[in-house]
Design a protein around this motif. Sequence first.
Motif, PDB file in Angstrom:
ATOM      1  N   ASN A  17       0.751  -1.342  -0.147  1.00  0.00           N
ATOM      2  CA  ASN A  17       0.137   0.106   0.002  1.00  0.00           C
ATOM      3  C   ASN A  17       0.839   1.173   0.102  1.00  0.00           C
ATOM      4  O   ASN A  17       0.340   2.185  -0.458  1.00  0.00           O
ATOM      5  CB  ASN A  17      -1.069   0.097   1.357  1.00  0.00           C
ATOM      6  N   PHE A  18       1.990   1.229   0.617  1.00  0.00           N
ATOM      7  CA  PHE A  18       3.064   2.334   0.706  1.00  0.00           C
ATOM      8  C   PHE A  18       3.306   2.600  -0.757  1.00  0.00           C
ATOM      9  O   PHE A  18       3.229   3.717  -1.255  1.00  0.00           O
ATOM     10  CB  PHE A  18       4.300   2.041   1.329  1.00  0.00           C
ATOM     11  N   ARG A  19       3.729   1.437  -1.794  1.00  0.00           N
ATOM     12  CA  ARG A  19       4.011   1.505  -2.951  1.00  0.00           C
ATOM     13  C   ARG A  19       3.041   2.266  -3.890  1.00  0.00           C
ATOM     14  O   ARG A  19       3.306   2.922  -4.842  1.00  0.00           O
ATOM     15  CB  ARG A  19       4.580   0.114  -3.481  1.00  0.00           C
ATOM     16  N   ARG A  20       1.778   1.717  -3.690  1.00  0.00           N
ATOM     17  CA  ARG A  20       0.648   2.303  -4.365  1.00  0.00           C
ATOM     18  C   ARG A  20       0.550   3.805  -4.370  1.00  0.00           C
ATOM     19  O   ARG A  20       0.284   4.257  -5.322  1.00  0.00           O
ATOM     20  CB  ARG A  20      -0.843   1.465  -4.008  1.00  0.00           C
ATOM     21  N   ILE A  21       0.803   4.253  -3.029  1.00  0.00           N
ATOM     22  CA  ILE A  21       0.461   5.746  -2.846  1.00  0.00           C
ATOM     23  C   ILE A  21       1.531   6.356  -3.447  1.00  0.00           C
ATOM     24  O   ILE A  21       1.730   7.321  -3.964  1.00  0.00           O
ATOM     25  CB  ILE A  21       0.225   5.888  -1.354  1.00  0.00           C
ATOM     26  N   TYR A  22       2.952   5.821  -2.917  1.00  0.00           N
ATOM     27  CA  TYR A  22       4.261   6.402  -3.587  1.00  0.00           C
ATOM     28  C   TYR A  22       4.288   6.475  -5.034  1.00  0.00           C
ATOM     29  O   TYR A  22       4.572   7.733  -5.535  1.00  0.00           O
ATOM     30  CB  TYR A  22       5.437   5.485  -3.081  1.00  0.00           C
ATOM     31  N   GLU A  23       3.775   5.530  -5.777  1.00  0.00           N
ATOM     32  CA  GLU A  23       4.072   5.573  -7.264  1.00  0.00           C
ATOM     33  C   GLU A  23       2.878   6.754  -7.937  1.00  0.00           C
ATOM     34  O   GLU A  23       3.381   7.082  -8.854  1.00  0.00           O
ATOM     35  CB  GLU A  23       3.799   4.292  -7.766  1.00  0.00           C
ATOM     36  N   LYS A  24       1.776   6.892  -7.030  1.00  0.00           N
ATOM     37  CA  LYS A  24       1.196   7.889  -7.478  1.00  0.00           C
ATOM     38  C   LYS A  24       1.182   9.300  -7.053  1.00  0.00           C
ATOM     39  O   LYS A  24       1.206  10.468  -7.884  1.00  0.00           O
ATOM     40  CB  LYS A  24      -0.551   7.347  -7.099  1.00  0.00           C
ATOM     41  N   THR A  25       1.725   9.763  -5.880  1.00  0.00           N
ATOM     42  CA  THR A  25       1.897  10.839  -5.412  1.00  0.00           C
ATOM     43  C   THR A  25       3.644  11.516  -5.146  1.00  0.00           C
ATOM     44  O   THR A  25       3.771  12.520  -4.927  1.00  0.00           O
ATOM     45  CB  THR A  25       1.243  11.083  -4.126  1.00  0.00           C
ATOM     46  N   ASN A  26       4.439  10.558  -5.297  1.00  0.00           N
ATOM     47  CA  ASN A  26       6.057  10.930  -4.896  1.00  0.00           C
ATOM     48  C   ASN A  26       6.062  11.484  -3.661  1.00  0.00           C
ATOM     49  O   ASN A  26       6.924  12.392  -3.493  1.00  0.00           O
ATOM     50  CB  ASN A  26       6.508  11.654  -6.077  1.00  0.00           C
ATOM     51  N   CYS A  27       5.233  10.948  -2.705  1.00  0.00           N
ATOM     52  CA  CYS A  27       5.375  11.178  -1.217  1.00  0.00           C
ATOM     53  C   CYS A  27       6.505  10.849  -0.525  1.00  0.00           C
ATOM     54  O   CYS A  27       7.285  10.202  -0.947  1.00  0.00           O
ATOM     55  CB  CYS A  27       4.323  10.807  -0.466  1.00  0.00           C
ATOM     56  N   THR A  28       6.668  11.592   0.691  1.00  0.00           N
ATOM     57  CA  THR A  28       8.084  11.324   1.498  1.00  0.00           C
ATOM     58  C   THR A  28       7.482  10.452   2.536  1.00  0.00           C
ATOM     59  O   THR A  28       6.664  10.538   3.091  1.00  0.00           O
ATOM     60  CB  THR A  28       8.586  12.781   1.963  1.00  0.00           C
ATOM     61  N   LEU A  29       8.388   9.540   2.918  1.00  0.00           N
ATOM     62  CA  LEU A  29       8.038   8.523   4.080  1.00  0.00           C
ATOM     63  C   LEU A  29       9.180   9.325   5.245  1.00  0.00           C
ATOM     64  O   LEU A  29      10.402   9.149   5.054  1.00  0.00           O
ATOM     65  CB  LEU A  29       8.591   7.216   3.834  1.00  0.00           C
ATOM     66  N   TRP A  30       8.720   9.359   6.378  1.00  0.00           N
ATOM     67  CA  TRP A  30       9.288   9.879   7.557  1.00  0.00           C
ATOM     68  C   TRP A  30       9.070   8.545   8.694  1.00  0.00           C
ATOM     69  O   TRP A  30       8.023   8.365   9.093  1.00  0.00           O
ATOM     70  CB  TRP A  30       8.624  11.139   8.057  1.00  0.00           C
ATOM     71  N   ALA A  31       9.985   8.021   8.922  1.00  0.00           N
ATOM     72  CA  ALA A  31      10.100   6.670   9.511  1.00  0.00           C
ATOM     73  C   ALA A  31      11.518   6.189  10.080  1.00  0.00           C
ATOM     74  O   ALA A  31      12.536   7.013   9.841  1.00  0.00           O
ATOM     75  CB  ALA A  31       9.352   5.542   8.882  1.00  0.00           C
ATOM     76  N   ASP A  32      11.405   5.054  10.619  1.00  0.00           N
ATOM     77  CA  ASP A  32      12.810   4.407  10.962  1.00  0.00           C
ATOM     78  C   ASP A  32      13.216   3.687   9.965  1.00  0.00           C
ATOM     79  O   ASP A  32      12.235   3.374   9.018  1.00  0.00           O
ATOM     80  CB  ASP A  32      12.306   3.610  12.333  1.00  0.00           C
ATOM     81  N   LYS A  33      14.662   3.399   9.864  1.00  0.00           N
ATOM     82  CA  LYS A  33      14.894   2.481   8.882  1.00  0.00           C
ATOM     83  C   LYS A  33      14.552   0.955   8.607  1.00  0.00           C
ATOM     84  O   LYS A  33      14.294   0.367   7.867  1.00  0.00           O
ATOM     85  CB  LYS A  33      16.629   2.154   9.200  1.00  0.00           C
ATOM     86  N   ALA A  34      13.499   0.608  10.016  1.00  0.00           N
ATOM     87  CA  ALA A  34      13.050  -0.734   9.794  1.00  0.00           C
ATOM     88  C   ALA A  34      11.977  -0.771   8.756  1.00  0.00           C
ATOM     89  O   ALA A  34      11.803  -1.683   8.138  1.00  0.00           O
ATOM     90  CB  ALA A  34      12.393  -0.789  11.141  1.00  0.00           C
TER      91      ALA A  34
END
Length: 262
Positions: free
Chosen positions: A77-94
């Motif tokens: 689901n992250f990939r689905r959103i990312y490929e559409k919006t090019n959003c930024t992920l703020w998170a731990d390296k996990a």
Amino acid sequence: MKLLFLGTGAADTDMNLYAPSINFRRNSCAMVNDDLLIDVGPHIFHYAETSGQNELFDNVKNIIVTHSHKDHFNPENFRRIYEKTNCTLWADKACIRRLTEAYGEEFAGSVNYVETSPLRTYQVGNYSITSLSSNHATPDQEEITRVYYITDGERNLYYGCDSSWIPTRTWNFIKDKPVNTMVLELTCGDLAPDDWRLFEHNTIEMLELMMRMFKKFDRFASDVKFYTSHMAVTLHKSHDEIAQRLAPMGVVPAYDGLEIEV
């Protein structure tokens, strides 16, 4: 600032039991306005589709993640959103490690990613967000699970799902802040008295203690409102019964689709 609860359940949600009811709880996830997603769990597109909002995530610019458990971070689901919006992920390296496992180093390395650390404040789009430690753990020994303090300069949100109690350093940060809305997790309900999960999840008795302390010492903003989320469906009674149980504390249990003004 608006907060939409896309899911208010815990890891025990069984999608085979889905029915359009206030008692059905998807894995916990929430969205601030239409551009900031808190966690990206496995059921967010199910919520969008069943609520007739297929374009719900089209304006997401940033995603902040509490931790990498599969009910909070779903690589697909992250990939689905990312490929559409090019959003930024703020998170731990996990989370990057999970993306690498799912899609390889090339994709994981191409993601717009900012590694966040506890007790640090970041400018995330229109919001100032402080990453704070939670009392929780994952199998990834290097991961630091977290909760968030989010402000748009006018209204202030504490989002504390998947954290037993409030860790001392996190409490020391928020205790004098003008929090307008506090979202606390309540994994364990009346069906799970003295449950072993209290070491990393709240029970109703723990919530009662915290609420008494908040009111006794008059913490947060004068108009502060309290909500619960991350309620395990197998550990709680019906939504109406939860609401009745929490009402004397001045706490409202959220439900999937509830939208509030922070």
